[in-house]
Structure formats: C-alpha cells, structure tokens
Design an enzyme around this catalytic site. Structure first.
Site, PDB file in Angstrom:
ATOM      1  N   HIS A  77       0.724  -1.244   0.085  1.00  0.00           N
ATOM      2  CA  HIS A  77       0.064   0.140   0.067  1.00  0.00           C
ATOM      3  C   HIS A  77       0.761   1.368  -0.268  1.00  0.00           C
ATOM      4  O   HIS A  77       1.834   1.446   0.909  1.00  0.00           O
ATOM      5  CB  HIS A  77      -1.013  -0.028   1.415  1.00  0.00           C
ATOM      6  CG  HIS A  77      -2.096  -0.874   1.318  1.00  0.00           C
ATOM      7  ND1 HIS A  77      -2.944  -1.197   1.983  1.00  0.00           N
ATOM      8  CD2 HIS A  77      -2.425  -2.027   0.362  1.00  0.00           C
ATOM      9  CE1 HIS A  77      -3.724  -1.872   1.963  1.00  0.00           C
ATOM     10  NE2 HIS A  77      -3.432  -2.480   0.624  1.00  0.00           N
ATOM     11  N   TYR A 206      -9.120   4.831   7.903  1.00  0.00           N
ATOM     12  CA  TYR A 206      -9.228   4.922   9.240  1.00  0.00           C
ATOM     13  C   TYR A 206     -10.317   6.113   9.416  1.00  0.00           C
ATOM     14  O   TYR A 206     -10.151   7.090   8.780  1.00  0.00           O
ATOM     15  CB  TYR A 206      -7.770   5.738   9.785  1.00  0.00           C
ATOM     16  CG  TYR A 206      -6.846   4.845   9.889  1.00  0.00           C
ATOM     17  CD1 TYR A 206      -6.055   4.267   9.071  1.00  0.00           C
ATOM     18  CD2 TYR A 206      -6.407   4.207  11.433  1.00  0.00           C
ATOM     19  CE1 TYR A 206      -4.796   3.244   9.072  1.00  0.00           C
ATOM     20  CE2 TYR A 206      -5.504   3.318  11.582  1.00  0.00           C
ATOM     21  CZ  TYR A 206      -4.877   2.930  10.591  1.00  0.00           C
ATOM     22  OH  TYR A 206      -3.641   2.031  10.704  1.00  0.00           O
ATOM     23  N   PRO A 298      -3.256   0.052  18.995  1.00  0.00           N
ATOM     24  CA  PRO A 298      -2.953  -0.652  17.738  1.00  0.00           C
ATOM     25  C   PRO A 298      -3.143   0.440  16.482  1.00  0.00           C
ATOM     26  O   PRO A 298      -2.905   0.206  15.646  1.00  0.00           O
ATOM     27  CB  PRO A 298      -3.911  -1.578  17.642  1.00  0.00           C
ATOM     28  CG  PRO A 298      -4.996  -1.506  18.482  1.00  0.00           C
ATOM     29  CD  PRO A 298      -4.325  -0.811  19.711  1.00  0.00           C
ATOM     30  N   LYS A 302       1.809  -0.260  15.232  1.00  0.00           N
ATOM     31  CA  LYS A 302       3.369  -0.240  15.351  1.00  0.00           C
ATOM     32  C   LYS A 302       3.915  -1.396  16.269  1.00  0.00           C
ATOM     33  O   LYS A 302       5.060  -1.783  16.013  1.00  0.00           O
ATOM     34  CB  LYS A 302       3.822   1.014  16.247  1.00  0.00           C
ATOM     35  CG  LYS A 302       3.860   2.174  15.540  1.00  0.00           C
ATOM     36  CD  LYS A 302       4.976   2.604  14.483  1.00  0.00           C
ATOM     37  CE  LYS A 302       4.787   3.494  13.467  1.00  0.00           C
ATOM     38  NZ  LYS A 302       4.761   2.886  12.064  1.00  0.00           N
ATOM     39  N   TYR A 390       4.083   6.603  10.247  1.00  0.00           N
ATOM     40  CA  TYR A 390       3.411   5.549   9.838  1.00  0.00           C
ATOM     41  C   TYR A 390       4.162   4.308   9.092  1.00  0.00           C
ATOM     42  O   TYR A 390       4.215   3.273   9.221  1.00  0.00           O
ATOM     43  CB  TYR A 390       2.453   5.889   9.041  1.00  0.00           C
ATOM     44  CG  TYR A 390       1.070   4.667   8.865  1.00  0.00           C
ATOM     45  CD1 TYR A 390      -0.086   4.723   9.765  1.00  0.00           C
ATOM     46  CD2 TYR A 390       1.216   3.747   7.834  1.00  0.00           C
ATOM     47  CE1 TYR A 390      -1.070   3.725   9.881  1.00  0.00           C
ATOM     48  CE2 TYR A 390       0.311   2.599   7.808  1.00  0.00           C
ATOM     49  CZ  TYR A 390      -0.521   2.814   8.878  1.00  0.00           C
ATOM     50  OH  TYR A 390      -1.643   1.659   8.930  1.00  0.00           O
TER      51      TYR A 390
END
Ligand code: RFL
Ligand code: PHB
Length: 396
Positions: A77, A206, A298, A302, A390
């Site tokens: 991604h 998200y 979560p 990570k 990220y």
C-alpha cells in the site's frame, strides 16, 4: 524422573514475532539459541493480530530470506485514507515518505514463515512448555527452568531474551527497584472482526465519527479485517452481527458512493487499549524485547514492527559480543531500542487521540480534534509527519 539440562548461547522465552525473529537472526550470525513457548505451534500460527508491516520490517524479512511468501501474498500500500465528516482524504506515502510504503501481511503468516525457517535450519523450538522461571540473571551463567513433556528441564545460557509478551514472566524478573514502568490506559477498546468477503478498499480506511472510530483493513483476497471502537469492558456477546454492520455503515458513511462489502463474520474479539514502557529493557544478562517491554495502542500499527526492530538491535549486539568479545552494544541496547520505542509511543498515542471519540471531551476539545484532522489532511507538512511515522523511521 531426572532433570534434563541443555546448554545454549541465548535462551529465548516466547515464540512471537520477537522471539522467532531473534532466533532466526542469531542463527544467521552463527549463534545458537533455544526458544521456549508456552502455547502450541498450532495456536501461535492461528492467532489473529497485527496486519501492517513497515518498510523496514519488509526489508528485514526480505534480507534474511523469510520474505518470499510475503512478496507473493502481501498487499503493498502506498497510502492510507482518513475519513471524517463523510469525506475521504488520502495520505500518499509515495509523495510524502521518500517512496517508502507499507505491506499488509498478517502477523500469523510471519510467524508461520519464521517457524518453518527455524525448523528447516534445525532450530530448537520447544512448544507447550510451562512453569518457566528465570535464575541467576545477574550472573554470567543465567538459567531458565521449565517443564516440558512431563519433565523438569533447565536451560543454561550466556544470555536470556525475554520475548514473552506483555503477560510473560521476563519483565517481572527485573526487580521493581531497578525498573520504572510508564503506563497509560485509554477508556477505549477495539472490537475486531474477520469477515468472509473480498477487501472493500484498496488501502486502509481510518474513520473518525461521533459514534466512534472504525477501521477497514484486509487479510487476503477473500478475507476482510474490520475494527470498531467499543467500550473496553464490553463483552463480544453484546455485539450481534446486525449491531456490528449497522455501526460500521454509520461510522463509515460517506458522500462519495463508497460501499462496505458485507459477508459472514467468522471471528470477533475485543482488545483494550494501553500504552506502556518498562525502562530499562535490560537487567544483568536478561534483555527484554517486543511487547514484554512495551505496548502501544493498535491505531498506529506499530507493535509487531517495534518487536522486530528491538531484536534486530539485540542480535547485532550479541553478534558483536560473540565475534569481537565486546559488550558496548549490549550495554547500549536499552537506550538504543527505547529511542524508537518512545517515537512509536508518541505516534500511536497521537493517532489514537485524533481518531477516537472520547466521551469525556467537551465541545471545545472536539473542535480541536476535528481541526487536527483537517490540518493533517490539508497541510503537506502535517501529512508528511504522519506518513513518515506510519511507514516507520529507518531501522538504523
Ligand atoms: P507476542 O506476539 O505476544 O509473543 C509472545 C509469546 O510469548 C509466549 N509466552 C510465553 N512463552 C513461554 N513462557 C511464558 N511464561 C510465556 N508467556 C508468554 C506467548 O504465548 C507468545 O507466543 O509478543 P512479541 O513477539 O513481542 O510481538 C508483539 C506483537 O505480537 C504485537 O505488538 C502486535 O500484534 C501488535 N499489533 C500490531 N502491530 C503491528 O506492528 N501492526 C499492526 O497492524 C498491529 N495490529 C496489534 C494489531 C495487536 C492487536 N491486538 C490483538 C492487541 C492489532 C491488534 C488488534
Ligand atoms: C490490521 O489489519 O489488523 C490493522 C491495520 C491497521 C492498524 C491496526 C490493525 O492500525
């Protein structure tokens, strides 16, 4: 029955991502280890947990010869979507994070790949051990005692790696007088479900909604992984399939014609959200790695990545010790690992705070939260910071 005594260089407690990868890396350096795991091989290979691998984790798996299946079956991604106010905004890693990206490949598949690599190399993995205890960790000859297949066993080693997760026995072996625990519990839980349906999205979504957070992820071409913010003390039985779909549709509502694919829900579980760090990550000849030393909520994806970054540092330090009889890197292990840990702690906490609904936030604080979301999705500088964290700061 007589006691069985084994001698090895590094005794590893726990066959999660940290313990298995450490054993694999040590093997590549020519260092012997024995891995002790309380659960069965079948159980560790079936537990559904993480899904997102940072670029550095992907590189580590590839460089050490355990990335073949991930390359074939993982989803690469180049961004994530943030959704709020019914609109979707893309954070593009390719533009913002120097071309680094993430791969969605389930943790239990990483476990399967590592177990098979260790067994193919003749590695000593002992499943279903019990009554594990640590002894003489501040001496030069630490020992691990345990029960296995009905026998009392002792593992004599040079070093012990505590890779036994948050509820393991290793961290408590560091006396509370020399250890400081930092901890924060959020008034939040995640209900995670596994759904028999193809992915609803090409990249993770998200979503922030006044009814709570939702996350759309995936596991394979036929399985979706979805999460919903819930109360941490709730029981899964309170979540009927109808209630789950209704909440997901509401929280993921959008004005863009995107639709969530439904399917049979084949697993439901609730996890509580916590941030935790134990310092230092070393005591005598015991070194902690992964969830044994730190936990993140979560939201930043990570936990497993941190566990693998820890053992990379630890394996290099042990290599230096065995190859050059120097222990500088071992002495610096905790400080080195904690730098990355605290960065991830901050990022995970920040993402959690930005994306969840907090019942105790007043209207002023709710406005701040929406303003933060608007900033991150409209300012290149703010989006770059999210993207860089990220995809993961380089392993170094
Ligand atoms: P683990 O995986 O907990 O493994 C520890 C192992 O030790 C064994 N054990 C013992 N063995 C012998 N003797 C004892 N006394 C023992 N006590 C325990 C246990 O049986 C177990 O097999 O720790 P490790 O290796 O440090 O790995 C950490 C990761 O598992 C964890 O951080 C991640 O799953 C967190 N996480 C995520 N991380 C990511 O990097 N990306 C993600 O997308 C992501 N998503 C998640 C997550 C965790 C989640 N949950 C379930 C908390 C999503 C969720 C919902
Ligand atoms: C997952 O796919 O399980 C997943 C993805 C992103 C997260 C957490 C979990 O932040």
């Amino acid at each position: 029955m007589s006691e069985s005594v084994t001698r090895t260089q590094v005794g590893i407690i726990g066959a999660g991502p940290a313990g298995l990868m450490l054993s694999h890396l040590l093997h590549l350096h020519g260092i012997e280890s024995v891995v002790l795991e309380s659960r069965s091989r079948r159980e560790i290979e079936a537990t559904i947990r993480a899904g997102v691998l940072e670029q550095g984790t992907v590189d580590l798996l590839n460089e050490t010869g355990v990335g073949e299946r991930m390359k074939r079956e993982g989803f690469v991604h180049h961004g994530i979507y943030l959704r709020f106010g019914g609109r979707t905004h893309r954070i593009c890693f390719s533009d913002l994070a120097d071309g680094r990206c993430i791969t969605v490949y389930p943790q239990h598949e990483v476990i399967k790949d590592l177990v098979s690599a260790r067994l193919a190399a003749g590695g000593d993995l002992r499943f279903e051990v019990s009554d594990v205890s640590l002894h003489d960790i501040t001496s030069e000859a630490p020992r691990i005692r345990f029960q296995h297949a009905g026998r009392a066993c002792e593992l004599r080693c040079d070093y012990v790696a505590g890779c036994d997760g948050f509820h393991g026995v290793s961290r408590p072996a560091i006396p509370s007088t020399t250890r400081k625990d930092y901890s924060h519990t959020y008034p939040l839980g995640w209900l995670g479900i596994l759904v028999e349906a193809p992915p609803s999205t090409d990249e993770l979504i998200y979503a922030y909604h006044a009814r709570g957070f939702a996350l759309v992820s995936m596991r394979s071409t036929t399985l979706q992984r979805l999460y919903l913010q819930c109360h941490p003390d709730e029981h899964v039985d309170a979540w009927s399939d109808d209630r789950i779909w209704s909440e997901l549709h509401t929280r993921l509502e959008n004005t863009e014609g995107w639709r969530l694919k439904e399917g049979k829900i084949i697993q439901k579980n609730i996890v509580a959200m916590r941030s935790f760090v134990a310092e230092p990550m070393q005591h005598g000849r015991l070194f902690l790695a992964g969830d044994a030393a730190h936990i993140v909520p979560p939201t930043g994806a990570k936990g497993m990545n941190l566990a693998l970054a820890d053992v990379r540092v630890l394996s290099q330090a042990l290599d230096e010790f065995y190859r050059h009889a120097r222990s500088d890197r071992l002495a610096n292990y905790s400080a080195t690992a904690l730098k990355r840990v605290w960065r991830a702690e901050h990022f995970s906490s920040w993402m959690t705070s930005m994306l969840h609904h907090f019942a105790d936030r007043d209207e002023f604080q709710q406005h701040l939260q929406v303003s933060q979301l608007e900033y991150v999705t409209s300012s290149t500088a703010a989006a770059k910071s999210l993207a860089e964290n990220y995809v993961g700061v380089p392993m170094g």
